[in-house]
Write a protein that holds these residues in place. Structure first.
Motif, short mmCIF file in Angstrom:
data_model
loop_
_atom_site.label_atom_id
_atom_site.label_comp_id
_atom_site.label_asym_id
_atom_site.label_seq_id
_atom_site.Cartn_x
_atom_site.Cartn_y
_atom_site.Cartn_z
N TYR A 195 -8.12 -5.31 -7.25
CA TYR A 195 -7.87 -4.72 -5.77
C TYR A 195 -6.31 -4.70 -5.40
CZ TYR A 195 -12.90 -5.94 -5.01
OH TYR A 195 -14.38 -5.77 -5.09
N GLY A 196 -5.67 -5.70 -6.16
CA GLY A 196 -4.18 -5.71 -5.68
C GLY A 196 -3.68 -4.37 -6.17
N ASP A 197 -3.99 -3.77 -7.43
CA ASP A 197 -3.59 -2.79 -8.05
C ASP A 197 -3.91 -1.54 -7.06
OD1 ASP A 197 -2.53 -4.04 -10.07
OD2 ASP A 197 -4.33 -3.37 -11.40
N LEU A 198 -5.27 -1.61 -6.42
CA LEU A 198 -5.52 -0.46 -5.72
C LEU A 198 -4.85 -0.41 -4.52
CD1 LEU A 198 -7.65 1.90 -4.62
CD2 LEU A 198 -8.94 0.05 -3.70
N LEU A 199 -4.47 -1.41 -3.91
CA LEU A 199 -3.53 -1.72 -2.56
C LEU A 199 -2.29 -1.29 -3.08
CD1 LEU A 199 -4.66 -4.89 -1.35
CD2 LEU A 199 -5.06 -2.86 -0.18
N CYS A 200 -1.82 -1.29 -4.16
CA CYS A 200 -0.57 -1.02 -4.55
C CYS A 200 -0.17 0.42 -4.56
CB CYS A 200 -0.01 -1.74 -5.89
SG CYS A 200 0.18 -3.26 -6.13
N SER A 201 -1.38 1.18 -4.77
CA SER A 201 -1.47 2.50 -5.02
C SER A 201 -1.39 3.47 -3.72
CB SER A 201 -2.50 3.08 -5.83
OG SER A 201 -3.79 2.77 -5.06
#
Length: 686
Positions: A561-567
Motif C-alpha cells: 500500500y505504501g508503494d501505491l501511495l508513493c506512486s
C-alpha cells in the motif's frame, strides 16, 4: 411446497398436502410376526403463514417418492431446539419521562406472541388491572388442557396454545407431563413477563433488587404459544406455533431460541418464517385468477370482492374528479407508464389523485417487467403494482363480465423472485474517482428494502394525507444497507480464518462473487435495464459460502500500500496523513497493487499494459491452476505463465475507444474444478 402449482381441484393447501401423502401408500411391518399392511403417512402439521409446507413422518422410500412429486421444493429433517436468554428494561434505558415508553403509550394494545415454554397464568405479572377491552382484530383463543382452562386468560393474557405433535411423532410412546400451555420450566413465563408483564409492586429476589417489576411493554397484550417441553423440543412444533401466531393476528413475535450455529438459513425454521426479501400484495380476480404484485401499503387490510373498473376514457389516474365519477368505491386500473416516463413522478401523481378521490384503491401497471418500482418508499393509499405481463389478464377479465370483482390482500411477503439480484439506481458506480487505476466497486451486496431495527419515535410511513406511523423496524435502502452485509461476511471469514489479512478476506470475497443472477444471466442494471458491467458490480454479487474456501487469495501487505501511495504524487503531508509515519521506503513506487481485479487505462500513445500479481494457495493440499480468459472486445489478453503462482497479465489495446469501455475476465481454475478464482477486466481510455 410451491403452492402456486396446487391444482384447482383442491379446496385448500391442507387438502392438497393430504392428497399428496395419500399417494404414498407403502408396505411396512412393525414386527416380524405382523402381517404386511398398507400405511398412509399422516400430516403432523400444515403450514400456511410462516411457510408453505407440512411436517410428516416418512420412510426413506416415501421420502424419495415425495421429492419427485409436483410442487415439491425442499425438505429437511426435524431437529431439536436450543433455548436462548432475554434482557432487562433497565439495560434499554426505558423511562417514563421521555422516549419510547410515553411515545408509544407503553405499548397499549400491541399483541405480542411469545413462542416459548408456556406460561404460569397465576403470576401477578399477568393480571389485567388497567387493561382495556381486547382488540377486536384478535383471532386467537385460550386453549384448555392439563391444569389450564379458558378462564385463566384475561385482558392481559389474551391467548394460550400448545404444540407438541412433532415431539410425539419423534417419540410415539412419550407421555407429556403437562399437556397444556402451562409452563413447567419457567423460561416462557420469564420471557413473556419481561416482554409485556404488568406492573407488580414490591417485587424482589429474597430482598435483592426490590422495586416494581414491569415488562418492556407493560400495556401490551400477551399470547403464548408453548412449543418447548420438558421432554424435548422440535422445529416442527416451533413452526406450528409461529404459523398460528401469525394467523391469530399478533403484532410482534418474541422467540428466544435457535437451532444450532451450524444450521444453514435454508434449514432454519426461524429464518424461513421471519425472512422477507420483498413485500407484495396478492390480487385475486373474481374468476379465481391470482396475481402477485408489489405494495408497501402498511395496513393489514383485505379489500374483498370490490368492484373492478377499467375505463379506456380514463387515460390515467391523475384526475380525482374523473376517478370519483367512473370508479367510486371501486378498484381502478390505471394507465401503464411508458418506458421513457419518470416512474417515481408517475406513481406519486397518481397516488395523490387516488387519495383525493372516492375510489377504494388502484392497480398500477409498470410497462417493463423489472424491479425499478421496488425502490419506492411509500404507499399512502391502497394500491398494488403489477407488471405488463399480467396487465392483459386483469383488463381482459374486467371487460369479460358485467360486474367484475377483485380482492387485494396486503402485508404478505414472498421470496425467491426473479431476476435477482439487480443493481439499484442508487448504487455507486465506477471507476474510482480517487484512483482510477484500481477497479471499483469491488463487489455488490443486498441493499434494497432491507429490514432492520429502527428508532420507534421516528416517522417510518404515512397513511392517507397526514397519518404518520412509527415502527421498531423499518425497510430502507442504500449503499449503507449493503455495507453491513459485506462487513458481516468479512467478520465470518475472519472467524473461520483468523490468520487471513484484510486483503486476503477481500480477495476471497471478490474472486468468488457471482456476476450472474438467479436466472443464470448477467446481473441487470436497473438504471437503463442493460447487463451490468464490472463498473457497476465489480466482481459480482457476494457469495459467502464460496468465499469460505476460495482456493487462491491475492494478499497485500502494508509496504505494498505504501508503494501505491508513493506512486500517487502526494505531498509529504498528504502521505503522512495517511500512513502516520515517514518510515515507508519510496524507492520503488508502484501502482500495480496485488488486487484481484484489473482496469487498464490507455491514452493515445500507450497500447500495452502489464500487471504482475502473486496468488497464494489457501486450499487443502497442492493444486495446479490454469487460466481461462474471456477477452474484452478489441483487445488481446495474455497470462504468463499459464500456471500459478506468480504471473503477469499483459493487455494490448487495438484501438482508441472515445470514452467507452469494454470488459472481460480471467479465471484461475484448479485441476479438479473445485476452485474458480475469477477476476474482472476493464479496458478504457485514461
Amino acid at each position: 411446497m410451491d403452492k402456486s402449482v396446487m391444482p384447482k381441484v383442491f379446496s385448500s393447501h391442507h387438502h392438497w398436502y393430504s392428497a399428496t401423502l395419500d399417494s404414498l401408500k407403502t408396505v411396512s411391518s412393525t414386527t416380524k410376526s405382523d402381517k404386511d399392511k398398507t400405511s398412509v403417512p399422516e400430516v403432523i402439521y400444515t403450514y400456511e403463514n410462516a411457510m408453505h409446507g407440512f411436517s410428516v413422518a416418512l420412510s426413506s422410500k416415501d421420502l424419495q417418492t415425495l421429492q419427485k412429486m409436483p410442487g415439491f421444493v425442499s425438505l429437511y429433517p426435524d431437529r431439536s431446539v436450543e433455548v436462548d436468554t432475554t434482557h432487562t428494561t433497565s439495560f434499554l434505558s426505558l423511562n417514563s419521562v421521555a422516549g419510547l415508553w410515553p411515545a408509544s403509550n407503553y405499548g397499549s394494545d400491541v399483541i405480542i406472541g411469545v413462542i416459548d415454554s408456556g406460561v404460569w397464568p397465576e403470576s401477578n405479572s399477568y393480571k389485567d388491572d388497567g387493561m382495556g377491552e381486547i382488540p377486536k382484530r384478535w383471532k386467537g383463543k385460550c386453549e384448555p388442557g392439563e391444569e389450564f382452562d379458558a378462564s385463566m386468560c384475561n385482558r392481559k393474557l389474551i391467548g394460550a396454545r400448545y404444540f407438541n405433535k412433532g415431539l410425539i411423532a419423534e417419540t410415539p410412546d412419550l407421555i407429556i407431563s403437562m399437556n397444556s400451555a402451562r409452563d413447567t420450566d419457567g423460561h416462557g413465563t420469564h420471557t413473556s413477563s419481561t416482554a409485556a408483564g404488568n406492573y407488580v409492586e414490591g417485587v424482589s429476589f429474597f430482598g435483592y433488587a426490590n422495586g416494581t417489576a414491569r415488562g418492556v411493554a407493560p400495556r401490551a397484550r400477551i399470547a403464548v404459544y408453548k412449543v418447548l417441553w420438558d421432554e424435548g423440543s422440535f422445529a416442527s412444533d416451533v413452526i406450528a406455533g409461529m404459523d398460528q401466531a401469525i394467523a391469530d393476528g399478533v403484532d410482534v413475535i418474541s422467540i428466544s431460541m435457535g437451532f444450532g450455529r451450524y444450521t444453514p438459513f435454508y434449514e432454519d425454521p426461524i429464518a424461513i418464517a421471519s425472512f422477507a426479501a420483498m413485500e407484495k400484495a396478492t390480487l385475486t380476480l373474481g374468476n379465481g385468477l391470482v396475481i402477485a404484485g408489489w405494495s408497501l401499503y402498511p395496513i393489514d387490510q383485505l379489500l374483498r370482492a370490490v368492484p373492478l373498473v377499467y375505463n379506456e376514457t380514463l387515460t390515467a389516474c391523475n384526475s380525482s374528479d374523473l376517478l370519483s365519477k367512473f370508479a367510486e368505491r371501486a378498484i381502478v386500473i390505471c394507465k401503464d407508464v411508458q418506458k421513457s416516463y419518470n416512474w417515481e413522478l408517475y406513481y406519486s401523481t397518481q397516488d395523490y389523485s387516488v387519495g383525493q378521490s372516492t375510489v377504494s384503491g388502484a392497480i398500477y401497471v409498470l410497462n417493463e417487467p423489472h424491479s425499478l418500482y421496488q425502490e419506492l418508499d411509500y404507499f399512502h393509499y391502497p394500491g398494488v403494482i403489477i407488471n405488463s405481463t399480467d396487465r392483459a389478464k386483469v383488463i381482459n377479465y374486467a371487460k369479460s363480465t358485467t360486474e367484475p370483482k377483485v380482492t387485494i390482500k396486503f402485508q404478505q411477503t414472498f421470496v425467491g423472485g426473479e431476476p435477482a439480484p439487480f443493481v439499484a439506481k442508487y448504487s455507486s458506480r465506477g471507476p474510482s474517482r480517487i484512483h482510477p487505476g484500481i477497479l471499483k466497486p469491488d463487489l455488490i451486496a443486498p441493499g434494497t428494502k432491507v429490514l432492520a431495527a429502527w428508532v420507534p419515535n421516528k416517522l417510518t410511513s404515512i397513511i392517507g394525507r397526514d397519518t404518520q406511523l412509527s415502527s421498531n423496524y423499518n425497510m430502507i435502502q442504500g449503499a449503507s444497507m449493503a455495507c453491513p452485509h459485506a462487513s458481516g461476511v468479512a467478520a465470518l471469514l475472519k472467524g473461520a480464518h483468523p490468520e487471513w489479512s484484510p486483503a486476503a478476506i477481500r480477495s476471497a470475497m471478490m474472486t468468488t462473487a457471482n456476476p450472474l443472477d438467479n436466472t443464470n444471466k448477467t446481473i441487470k442494471d436497473n438504471d437503463g435495464l442493460v447487463p451490468a458491467t464490472p463498473l457497476d458490480i465489480g466482481s459480482g454479487h457476494i457469495n459467502p459460502n464460496r468465499a469460505l474456501n476460495p482456493g487462491l487469495i491475492y494478499d497485500v501487505g502494508t509496504q505494498d500500500y505504501g508503494d501505491l501511495l508513493c506512486s500517487m504524487n502526494l505531498t509529504h503531508e498528504q502521505f503522512l496523513t495517511i500512513t502516520r509515519t515517514s518510515s515507508y521506503n519510496c524507492s520503488n513506487p508502484s501502482s500495480d497493487l496485488n488486487y484481484p481485479s484489473f482496469i487498464a487505462l490507455f491514452n493515445k500513445t500507450s497500447t500495452v499494459q502489464e500487471f504482475t500479481k502473486t496468488a497464494t494457495n489457501v486450499g487443502s493440499g497442492a493444486s495446479t491452476y490454469r487460466a481461462n480468459i474471456i477477452q474484452p472486445n478489441g483487445t488481446r489478453v495474455t497470462v504468463t505463465p499459464k500456471k500459478l503462482l506468480s504471473f503477469t497479465v499483459r493487455i494490448k489495446d487495438r484501438k482508441q475507444r472515445a470514452g467507452y469501455f469494454v470488459s472481460g475476465s480471467f479465471t484461475w481454475i484448479d485441476g479438479e474444478g473445485k476452485h474458480r478464482g475469477r477476476s474482472p477486466i476493464v479496458v478504457m481510455d485514461a
